[in-house]
Design a protein around this motif. Structure first.
Motif, PDB file in Angstrom:
ATOM      1  N   ALA A 488       0.629  -1.237   0.130  1.00  0.00           N
ATOM      2  CA  ALA A 488      -0.030  -0.033  -0.046  1.00  0.00           C
ATOM      3  C   ALA A 488       0.949   1.202   0.059  1.00  0.00           C
ATOM      4  N   THR A 489       1.949   1.359   0.841  1.00  0.00           N
ATOM      5  CA  THR A 489       2.862   2.348   0.862  1.00  0.00           C
ATOM      6  C   THR A 489       3.430   2.381  -0.523  1.00  0.00           C
ATOM      7  N   LEU A 490       3.931   1.490  -1.258  1.00  0.00           N
ATOM      8  CA  LEU A 490       4.485   1.711  -2.506  1.00  0.00           C
ATOM      9  C   LEU A 490       3.401   2.231  -3.496  1.00  0.00           C
ATOM     10  N   ASN A 510       8.506   2.391 -11.054  1.00  0.00           N
ATOM     11  CA  ASN A 510       9.220   1.741 -10.285  1.00  0.00           C
ATOM     12  C   ASN A 510       8.525   1.349  -8.930  1.00  0.00           C
ATOM     13  N   ASP A 511       7.669   2.207  -8.499  1.00  0.00           N
ATOM     14  CA  ASP A 511       6.662   1.586  -7.339  1.00  0.00           C
ATOM     15  C   ASP A 511       6.087   0.326  -7.708  1.00  0.00           C
ATOM     16  N   LEU A 512       5.349   0.408  -8.913  1.00  0.00           N
ATOM     17  CA  LEU A 512       4.477  -0.699  -9.448  1.00  0.00           C
ATOM     18  C   LEU A 512       5.257  -1.650  -9.447  1.00  0.00           C
ATOM     19  N   GLN A 513       6.689  -1.814 -10.012  1.00  0.00           N
ATOM     20  CA  GLN A 513       7.306  -3.042 -10.015  1.00  0.00           C
ATOM     21  C   GLN A 513       7.615  -3.499  -8.797  1.00  0.00           C
ATOM     22  N   ARG A 514       7.808  -2.781  -7.876  1.00  0.00           N
ATOM     23  CA  ARG A 514       8.292  -3.367  -6.362  1.00  0.00           C
ATOM     24  C   ARG A 514       6.991  -3.923  -5.802  1.00  0.00           C
ATOM     25  N   ALA A 515       5.823  -3.262  -6.037  1.00  0.00           N
ATOM     26  CA  ALA A 515       4.556  -3.647  -5.240  1.00  0.00           C
ATOM     27  C   ALA A 515       4.362  -5.046  -5.716  1.00  0.00           C
ATOM     28  N   THR A 516       4.335  -5.035  -7.452  1.00  0.00           N
ATOM     29  CA  THR A 516       3.946  -6.339  -7.895  1.00  0.00           C
ATOM     30  C   THR A 516       4.903  -7.446  -7.550  1.00  0.00           C
ATOM     31  N   ASP A 517       6.238  -7.226  -7.582  1.00  0.00           N
ATOM     32  CA  ASP A 517       7.171  -8.132  -6.943  1.00  0.00           C
ATOM     33  C   ASP A 517       6.805  -8.786  -5.776  1.00  0.00           C
ATOM     34  N   LEU A 518       6.544  -7.929  -4.765  1.00  0.00           N
ATOM     35  CA  LEU A 518       6.061  -8.249  -3.365  1.00  0.00           C
ATOM     36  C   LEU A 518       4.788  -9.082  -3.378  1.00  0.00           C
ATOM     37  N   ALA A 519       4.044  -8.609  -4.143  1.00  0.00           N
ATOM     38  CA  ALA A 519       2.762  -9.335  -4.131  1.00  0.00           C
ATOM     39  C   ALA A 519       2.945 -10.793  -4.721  1.00  0.00           C
ATOM     40  N   LYS A 570      -2.899 -10.140  -8.591  1.00  0.00           N
ATOM     41  CA  LYS A 570      -3.692  -8.776  -8.747  1.00  0.00           C
ATOM     42  C   LYS A 570      -4.801  -8.434  -7.622  1.00  0.00           C
ATOM     43  N   GLU A 571      -5.359  -9.227  -7.011  1.00  0.00           N
ATOM     44  CA  GLU A 571      -6.152  -9.094  -6.036  1.00  0.00           C
ATOM     45  C   GLU A 571      -5.467  -8.280  -4.898  1.00  0.00           C
ATOM     46  N   ILE A 572      -4.265  -8.708  -4.379  1.00  0.00           N
ATOM     47  CA  ILE A 572      -3.438  -8.243  -3.547  1.00  0.00           C
ATOM     48  C   ILE A 572      -3.107  -6.771  -3.675  1.00  0.00           C
ATOM     49  N   VAL A 573      -2.660  -6.629  -5.030  1.00  0.00           N
ATOM     50  CA  VAL A 573      -2.137  -5.222  -5.430  1.00  0.00           C
ATOM     51  C   VAL A 573      -3.372  -4.124  -5.316  1.00  0.00           C
ATOM     52  N   GLU A 574      -4.629  -4.865  -5.811  1.00  0.00           N
ATOM     53  CA  GLU A 574      -5.566  -3.911  -5.776  1.00  0.00           C
ATOM     54  C   GLU A 574      -5.968  -3.379  -4.764  1.00  0.00           C
ATOM     55  N   THR A 575      -6.286  -4.414  -3.709  1.00  0.00           N
ATOM     56  CA  THR A 575      -6.598  -4.073  -2.539  1.00  0.00           C
ATOM     57  C   THR A 575      -5.867  -3.197  -1.713  1.00  0.00           C
ATOM     58  N   ALA A 576      -4.599  -3.364  -1.832  1.00  0.00           N
ATOM     59  CA  ALA A 576      -3.413  -2.209  -1.333  1.00  0.00           C
ATOM     60  C   ALA A 576      -3.827  -1.120  -1.888  1.00  0.00           C
ATOM     61  N   HIS A 577      -3.990  -0.846  -3.270  1.00  0.00           N
ATOM     62  CA  HIS A 577      -4.501   0.329  -3.844  1.00  0.00           C
ATOM     63  C   HIS A 577      -5.539   0.999  -3.341  1.00  0.00           C
ATOM     64  N   GLU A 578      -6.629   0.177  -3.245  1.00  0.00           N
ATOM     65  CA  GLU A 578      -7.740   0.622  -2.685  1.00  0.00           C
ATOM     66  C   GLU A 578      -7.650   1.140  -1.105  1.00  0.00           C
ATOM     67  N   GLN A 579      -6.826   0.739  -0.352  1.00  0.00           N
ATOM     68  CA  GLN A 579      -6.569   1.074   1.155  1.00  0.00           C
ATOM     69  C   GLN A 579      -5.561   2.251   0.793  1.00  0.00           C
ATOM     70  N   ALA A 580      -4.780   2.335   0.088  1.00  0.00           N
ATOM     71  CA  ALA A 580      -3.965   3.739  -0.184  1.00  0.00           C
ATOM     72  C   ALA A 580      -4.809   4.848  -0.425  1.00  0.00           C
ATOM     73  N   LEU A 581      -5.868   4.771  -1.439  1.00  0.00           N
ATOM     74  CA  LEU A 581      -6.867   5.730  -1.945  1.00  0.00           C
ATOM     75  C   LEU A 581      -7.788   6.266  -0.808  1.00  0.00           C
ATOM     76  N   GLU A 582      -8.152   5.253  -0.095  1.00  0.00           N
ATOM     77  CA  GLU A 582      -9.036   5.528   1.007  1.00  0.00           C
ATOM     78  C   GLU A 582      -8.296   6.369   2.240  1.00  0.00           C
ATOM     79  N   ILE A 583      -7.172   5.930   2.485  1.00  0.00           N
ATOM     80  CA  ILE A 583      -6.504   6.817   3.622  1.00  0.00           C
ATOM     81  C   ILE A 583      -6.087   8.106   3.082  1.00  0.00           C
ATOM     82  N   LEU A 584      -5.687   8.444   1.599  1.00  0.00           N
ATOM     83  CA  LEU A 584      -5.399   9.690   1.207  1.00  0.00           C
ATOM     84  C   LEU A 584      -6.914  10.447   0.897  1.00  0.00           C
TER      85      LEU A 584
END
Ligand code: ADP
Ligand code: MG
Ligand code: ZN
Length: 622
Positions: A488-490, A510-519, A570-584
């Motif tokens: 989510a931070t990435l 680069n952020d997306l690359q790292r986030a996807t790798d991690l997921a 994809k699910e993991i990355v999208e969930t994290a994306h939603e979480q980040a969007l919500e926080i902001l």
């Protein structure tokens, strides 16, 4: 450095090199001398020569294979003119000359002919050797200057005890296990009787395994310093040659020399360069040269019985997983010593060793620096101390201060500041929101360490701005929530761009690359997917290490599984994306406030940043 290199047969090399140089010079002279210094006869076309003969102007001719030199009849008191021409195949010439009463003869062979002949025999092979040597020097990873005659000989450097400042175990901090093991080796070499008396078999090979920069080579040098026995050191890459068979003859030569000087130590650095698994090197039987070298190494290691010559083979590698299993069999490298990245107290000890070389200010707290540098290897820490010292010197300080270390850590983590990279106002604004996005999401999620600094001064290779997060402690394990938080931070940067500008830039790739790798690693290596279960879908052991860069190749899986992996990632990355969007979204005002401030000051850090980020409100409905 106190360790000195004992040159091997230097006369040989010097003679060979002088020979090469001299013959090269001769060759050049041969090529250029005639043209340069021959102030001799003027060249004329053959037709003119014939014409002059027919006109009766020529008095004498000297016919050579490549040149005809002739003299005109002296007119008046002037000296006779001499010309030269290139002969063509002309059987009529002698007849013509005789007809016209010209004195003629064949040119006698040059007097220095034996010398020329000799050169023509000597030069070509020397040139060939020269070229060969050139390729070998290149193929051998640019090892030092080598004589032409050392082909096939081992390039091992022999270290002898130096008089001053030799490296000892005291210069190596941490890695206690490895030290214990190696101290035993040294003891054995010094007093073999103590061990053999009780019938203990001495290990033949000790393999140091660990990530780059953790001090494997340093440890080996320390063994050399402590042992007081000859120490042959060679790097694996130096064995691998262009010509099949050279590497293996080097190995043979190395062991021969070593046995003569026993008891002694052979150190092979970067063993993986020769020791790669024979089955894994591709098509058609792979790399013949390396395979032969490896086979020779195996033969040699089996060749000496523990009883007779006490030769201990030490080797280092950072890629144990690629080594041929035959190398790790008992009787070869039967001992493997892990040289791992240092933990907190080890890092402090390593810093202490390297800090002795610089003048430290009173405010410097090595422990605090060690705390902020998890994951740093010994080499990184040595580099860090040096960077800090350079910074102190640049700031005209007499001693290195804590703030120099802080800046040095940042440099190592994020790269150099690039004030020269000028961004336009729009870009700056985007970068500011982007970084604040990372920071705010990072402040709310766990597993990231603490956000210490945000900056929109470009730094390093790619970053336009950056968010510096420093861990507060060493972490060896992470749970799913923390990994999701990291992702989510990435994605926080990109999410901020979406929230504020409703558009996306290229800056987040680069952020997306790292986030996807991690997921992907969560799913395929850590077994964190409910759908796919605790199976490893990646190959190789490295997958299990935390913080290990990109993903390993996937195991062969069915098409369905492959699809399932993709959808889980994809699910993991999208969930994290939603979480980040919500926080902001829920902290939109704060986002604006911090970004505005960042645009003004370009950098926000320390207490001020902690204050601002502590105002981030957790998302209401989760
Ligand atoms: P490796 O061979 O494992 O890649 P090196 O032995 O070449 O690493 O380490 C490079 C440098 O890093 C050393 O010369 C030393 O200055 C420093 N270093 C690494 N590990 C340590 C350690 N444990 N203690 C002190 N210095 C270290
Ligand atoms: Mg090394
Ligand atoms: Zn980013």
């Amino acid at each position: 450095m106190g360790i000195k290199e004992q040159p091997k047969l230097p006369q040989f090399r010097i003679v060979a090199n002088i020979l090469l140089a001299v013959s090269g010079l001769f060759l050049l002279l041969n090529l250029f001398l005639p043209g340069l210094f021959a102030s001799g006869p003027t060249g004329v076309p053959y037709s003119l020569f014939i014409h002059q003969v027919q006109e009766g102007e020529v008095s004498r001719v000297s016919v050579g294979q490549n040149q005809i030199i002739y003299q005109l009849k002296a007119e008046n008191a002037e000296p006779a003119q001499v010309f030269a021409t290139t002969p063509i195949f002309d059987l009529e010439l002698p007849k013509l000359l005789e007809e016209k009463g010209v004195e003629f003869a064949a040119t006698p062979p040059p007097k220095n002919t034996w010398f020329t002949t000799l050169l023509s025999w000597v030069i070509p092979p020397l040139i060939f050797i020269g070229i060969w040597q050139f390729f070998i020097a290149r193929g051998g990873g640019g090892g030092g200057p080598q004589g032409a005659l050392s082909i096939g000989k081992s390039k091992a450097k022999v270290y002898v005890e130096g008089e001053s400042a030799k490296i000892t175990f005291a210069d190596v901090a941490g890695v206690e296990e490895a030290k214990t093991e190696l101290v035993e080796i040294v003891d054995f070499l010094k007093t073999p009787a103590r061990f053999t008396q009780i019938g203990a078999r001495i290990p033949k090979g000790v393999l140091l395994v660990g990530p780059p920069g953790t001090g494997k080579t340093l440890l080996a040098k320390a063994v050399a310093g402590e042992a007081g026995v000859p120490f042959f050191s060679i790097s694996g890459s130096e064995f691998v040659e262009l010509f099949v068979g050279v590497g293996s003859s080097r190995v043979r030569d190395l062991f021969e020399q070593a046995k003569k000087q026993a008891p002694c130590i052979i150190f092979i650095d970067e063993l993986d360069a020769i020791g790669k698994s024979r089955s894994s090197n591709g098509f058609y039987g792979g790399n013949d040269e390396r395979e032969q070298t490896l086979n020779q190494l195996l033969t040699e290691m089996d060749g000496f019985a523990a009883g007779d010559a006490t030769v201990i083979v030490l080797a280092a590698t950072n890629r144990p997983e690629v080594l041929d299993p035959a190398l790790l069999r008992p009787g070869r490298f039967d001992r493997q010593v892990l040289v791992d990245r240092p933990d907190l107290s080890d890092r402090e000890a390593i810093l202490k060793i390297h800090a002795q070389k610089v003048k430290l200010g009173d405010d410097v707290n090595l422990k605090a620096i060690a705390t902020r540098t998890p994951g740093f290897a010994g080499a990184d820490l040595a580099n860090l101390v040096n960077e800090a010292a350079l910074l102190a010197a640049r700031n005209l300080r007499e001693k290195v201060a804590q703030e120099d270390f802080a800046e040095a850590i940042e440099r190592v983590v994020a790269g150099l500041e690039k004030k020269s990279r000028v961004m336009n106002e729009t870009e700056k604004k985007i970068v500011a929101y982007h970084e604040v996005g990372h920071a705010m999401v990072g402040a709310l999620t766990t597993g990231n360490g603490r956000v210490e600094k945000i900056s929109i001064i470009p730094r390093g290779m790619a970053a336009l701005g950056y968010t510096l997060q420093l861990p507060t402690e060493d972490r060896f394990l992470m749970n799913e929530t923390e990994l999701r938080g990291q992702i989510a931070t990435l994605l926080g940067g990109r999410s901020a761009e979406e929230v504020v500008f409703n558009s996306i830039t290229t800056g987040a790739s680069n952020d997306l690359q790292r986030a996807t790798d991690l997921a992907e690693r969560m799913v395929t290596a850590y077994g964190m997917s409910k759908v796919l279960g605790p199976l490893a879908y990646q190959q190789g052991q490295q997958a299990a290490f935390l913080g290990n860069g990109g993903a390993n190749p996937r195991r062969a899986v069915s098409e369905d599984t492959s699809k399932a992996i993709d959808s889980e990632v994809k699910e993991i990355v999208e969930t994290a994306h939603e979480q980040a969007l919500e926080i902001l979204r829920q902290n939109r005002d704060l986002l604006e406030a911090i970004a505005t401030q960042l645009l003004e000051t370009e950098v926000i850090e320390g207490e001020k940043l902690h204050d601002l980020l502590s105002q981030v409100k957790p998302v209401a409905n989760s």
